[in-house]
Design an enzyme around this catalytic site. Structure first.
Site, PDB file in Angstrom:
ATOM      1  N   SER A 317      31.325 -23.067 -40.676  1.00 19.07           N
ATOM      2  CA  SER A 317      31.350 -23.697 -41.997  1.00 19.07           C
ATOM      3  C   SER A 317      30.892 -22.678 -43.032  1.00 19.07           C
ATOM      4  O   SER A 317      30.392 -21.608 -42.698  1.00 19.07           O
ATOM      5  CB  SER A 317      30.448 -24.932 -42.035  1.00 19.07           C
ATOM      6  N   LYS A 318      31.074 -23.040 -44.292  1.00 20.15           N
ATOM      7  CA  LYS A 318      30.609 -22.193 -45.389  1.00 20.15           C
ATOM      8  C   LYS A 318      30.480 -23.050 -46.632  1.00 20.15           C
ATOM      9  O   LYS A 318      31.250 -24.001 -46.836  1.00 20.15           O
ATOM     10  CB  LYS A 318      31.604 -21.047 -45.663  1.00 20.15           C
ATOM     11  N   ALA A 319      29.524 -22.690 -47.473  1.00 21.90           N
ATOM     12  CA  ALA A 319      29.377 -23.319 -48.778  1.00 21.90           C
ATOM     13  C   ALA A 319      29.452 -22.233 -49.844  1.00 21.90           C
ATOM     14  O   ALA A 319      28.825 -21.174 -49.699  1.00 21.90           O
ATOM     15  CB  ALA A 319      28.048 -24.064 -48.882  1.00 21.90           C
TER      16      ALA A 319
END
Length: 820
Positions: A317-319
């Site tokens: 995941s990444k933000a």
């Protein structure tokens, strides 16, 4: 917004004034407050000539105001500081000047949020006009007096869909409401762009699975989206005629709209982890560009994370949080004032809080969220964050504390790299340790250079004050000494270059003092060396071209913006003959520095061997995963701190071992199975094989009895640092979510199979059969271990014994399965 409310409250007037307050804010009020507001309006409109009743009516009005309206006003004042300036402008300025349409605060927030969300969707659509779909043009179009009424209707539809008291749950009813709005639009709106944007707004309503819009004390507006909405930049009718733009659709996407920022969180598996990156452009032009590609960057980083997370229980995941601080800086961008820097930092820290708290609104399960959030997804969501660009220790501590306060199940694991109980990536160089393993293997396999014996040259991006760059310098000096000549380094401050090699002691001085490369002492340069800083145009040009110009055996990007080398400029990496690369080997310490198209072109046209980021820099994610495990297994962070040195040492040994396994498999697979493919393609094949096996095993494990799953627990235990396992693994079932345990077992077994047997072992079997074979493989491996132990006890000649043991270790389990 509260100023306008206050004006309406104190203005001598009629029932209409207070009804307007109700209409603007009733969505955020309890029904009782709304009714009380109307009652107060009625009291205000009563016949004032009735002297006997006037005092009673005035008292009633004051009581209502004190009990309901003033608390509401206080709440609105608190909320006002979290509203984006675009929302304030739309609600309290634009429509008052040019439109009779009343836009409530909540409605305006929904419209500006959807306009921001539409920007990357529309700007990235195939064959679209990026200049037409700018963020400002989208919002300006929706704000036009003739268009705004329909935007408000769609905002109302969104609110009705998620009204916790009476939600619009029936999909058929939703479609009927949307069809009615569409027909109304088709009759009254002639502007093609407006029709398209209004249609996309309705698509967003349809593809939103939950929102925090009705949470009373929220810091931002958050949407948990059906990922399909982001995969194409077309309206519903056009979507049906096109294939998705991306190869793999994420598991989940969160979008957060807040004051001065918009943020995305993209994840590819149910339980996922990845860093939070803060982007703060320095100009309005750069802000517009970053806004258009924000989702693309977040998607690409999350997908790269998914590929590199193959060895751990969490998916990728990444933000990415894009923060607008342009107008907060002083007019002189080269030397902003201290006050401006402090204001910018305040805005960044505020955005971090608003973004993460909004995410928590949508993932925690508390009485408050159950009351106020309508959930069309209907499943618990587990995600873990980590620090990335511009995230500081204070952010980490606040996020963990906030997760605990909000009721997140494992708050200590919600954010990695805690100052005390975490493993600081920069302090221990965890990413660089893995990068250097790949560099070592690649030098030997590609250039036939033994770096412990032979001289070689390196050029790097990412400075001595950076995490990956600084630690890579330390490791190169530690492992290879004078054999390694670092001929050039570029970072945000400038570049230093010397064909005879930059002085190691001077580089280490910069690393230890956390100084950028422009601070390199010119007196330590050789006769042909130079230092350039970005205060001049010449310095900027030298810095930006260093990675292309300098000739070296290997190029190791350890920092820099994504897509620095792309399909439009990759030829600059070649020497003037247009054939010879400036470096025959690239090991990607930085994420997405080279695009997929550029990687392929450099390999096909110039024979450049590239070790892809999802392989090379996975050490950081492995370390963060161990932090998550420690946070769940150890209830007291002091227990971790007491054994931290030993645990960190074991973590570093684990990640070097995993890096070595994959690095050797990469070159073995390319040589034996995929000679027609580039190394990045082989890297992705390996990642996909492990993830395919993990998914199949996760599904199969859910069907096993608890007793059968416990037979596989030693796989998870062996994955952990031994000291951590000895301290707390006996509590694994009571402290670690069962789904996480299953993911851990599946990922451990999947990576074990691929690294030992190769990708063909996985790819030649169907998923339903793969799980059965993998579980049987574990049994056969135990049988082989028993057989090997028996052979070690025999009296046969040692040379023959070692040959037999080697054969059994290499292929015994696979042979026992009769899968030759």
């Amino acid at each position: 917004g509260s100023i306008t409310l206050l004006r309406l409250l104190v203005r001598p007037g009629s029932k209409a004034s207070l009804e307007e307050i109700s209409s603007w804010n009733g969505r955020a009020m309890d029904k009782s407050m709304e009714d009380a507001t109307i009652a107060a309006a009625a009291a205000a409109d009563a016949d004032t000539d009735d002297t006997d009743g006037s005092q009673q009516q005035e008292l009633q009005k004051q009581q209502v105001q004190q009990k309901y309206i003033f608390p509401l006003l206080a709440q609105e004042l608190k909320r006002a500081k979290w509203l984006d300036p675009a929302t304030i402008d739309l609600v309290f300025n634009s429509h008052m000047k040019s439109s009779k349409t009343v836009v409530g605060v909540i409605q305006g927030e929904i419209i500006t949020a959807m306009a921001s969300l539409m920007h990357p969707i529309m700007a990235q659509q195939e064959g679209g006009d990026a200049l037409l779909y700018t963020k400002s043009n989208i919002l300006e179009t929706l704000s036009q007096p003739r268009i705004l009424p329909w935007a408000v209707k769609i905002a109302d539809l969104f609110l009705d869909r998620f009204d916790p008291e009476n939600p619009l749950r029936d999909d058929d009813d939703l479609e009927r409401r949307m069809d009615a709005i569409k027909q109304d639009i088709s009759k009254n709106v002639e502007q093609t762009l407006a029709v398209e944007l209004l249609g996309k707004m309705m698509d967003i309503v349809k593809h939103t699975l939950k929102t925090n819009v009705y949470m009373q004390d929220r810091y931002g507006l958050g949407l948990r989206l059906d990922p399909n909405i982001m995969m194409q930049g077309k309206t519903s009718q056009q979507q049906q005629q096109q294939k998705p733009k991306h190869d793999e659709i994420p598991y989940g996407i969160f979008f957060v709209h807040g004051r001065r920022f918009n943020g995305y969180h993209v994840r590819f598996r149910d339980i996922s982890r990845g860093g939070m990156r803060l982007v703060t452009p320095t100009s309005s032009e750069q802000l517009a560009l970053e806004s258009a590609r924000q989702f693309e960057e977040c998607y690409g980083l999350a997908y790269a994370q998914q590929l590199k997370n193959k060895d751990i229980p969490e998916g990728g995941s990444k933000a990415v949080c894009l923060i607008d601080t342009v107008d907060l800086m002083a007019s002189s961008t080269s030397s902003p004032s201290m006050d401006a820097e402090q204001t910018k930092n305040f805005a960044i820290r505020k955005s971090v809080k608003a973004f993460t708290d909004t995410i928590l609104d949508l993932v925690v399960s508390t009485d408050e969220t159950k009351k106020n959030i309508v959930d069309y997804w209907g499943r618990p969501e587990v995600l873990y964050l980590g620090p990335d660009e511009q995230v500081i220790p204070d952010d980490i501590n606040w996020i963990i504390g906030r997760a605990a306060k909000r009721g997140y199940n494992t708050p200590a694991a919600f954010m990695s790299s805690k100052p005390k109980a975490g493993i600081n990536h920069k302090e221990f160089g965890v990413t660089s340790e893995g990068v250097n393993v790949y560099l070592d293997v690649a030098l030997r396999e590609t250039l036939q250079i033994d770096p412990t014996k032979d001289s070689f040259t390196i050029k790097m991006t990412g400075g001595p004050d950076g995490d990956v760059g600084g630690n890579e310098i330390k490791i190169l000096v530690r492992e290879y000494g004078s054999n390694c000549k670092i001929v050039g380094i570029a970072d945000h401050s400038g570049c230093a270059e010397d064909p005879d090699g930059l002085d190691h002691d001077e580089l280490l001085r910069l690393v230890n003092a956390s100084l950028p490369i422009a601070e390199f002492n010119g007196g330590k340069l050789g006769k042909r060396g130079a230092v350039h800083d970005v205060s001049t145009d010449e310095g900027v040009k030298a810095r930006n071209s260093m990675h292309n110009r300098l000739v070296a055996d290997a190029f190791v990007p350890c920092g820099g913006r994504p897509n620095t080398i792309d399909k439009t400029n990759y030829q600059r990496f070649l020497l003037p003959d247009g054939v010879t690369p400036s470096s025959r080997l690239i090991v990607e310490g930085a994420n997405l520095f080279v695009t997929a198209e550029a990687r392929q072109s450099l390999w096909q046209e110039a024979g450049v061997t590239i070790v892809k980021d999802s392989s090379a820099n996975k050490g950081g994610v492995i370390t963060s995963s161990y932090e998550i495990c420690a946070a769940m297994l150890l209830t007291d962070e002091n227990d971790f701190f007491a054994k931290k040195d030993q645990i960190v040492s074991e973590v570093l040994a684990k990640l070097r071992g995993l890096a070595g396994l994959e690095a050797r498999l990469l070159f073995r697979e390319q040589k034996n199975a995929y000679s027609d493919k580039s190394l990045p393609e082989v890297s992705q094949i390996i990642s996909n094989s492990i993830n395919k096996a993990t998914d199949a095993l996760t599904t199969a494990l859910a069907t096993l009895s608890e007793e059968d799953r416990d037979q596989l627990l030693p796989l998870f235990r062996a994955h952990l640092p031994p000291t951590l396992a000895d301290m707390a693994f006996e509590h694994v079932h009571e402290r670690v979510p069962e789904q996480y345990i299953q993911n851990a077992i599946a990922s451990c077994l999947a990576s074990k199979l691929v690294y030992k047997e190769g990708t063909k072992f996985i790819d030649n079997n169907q998923p339903h059969k793969l799980a059965e074979i993998a579980l049987e493989y574990v049994k056969k491996e135990k049988e082989i271990a028993t057989l090997m132990h028996a052979i070690e006890e025999t009296d046969m000649p040692d040379e023959e014994k070692q040959r037999v043991l080697k054969l059994l270790d290499a292929g015994g389990a696979r042979t026992a399965l009769s899968l030759l």
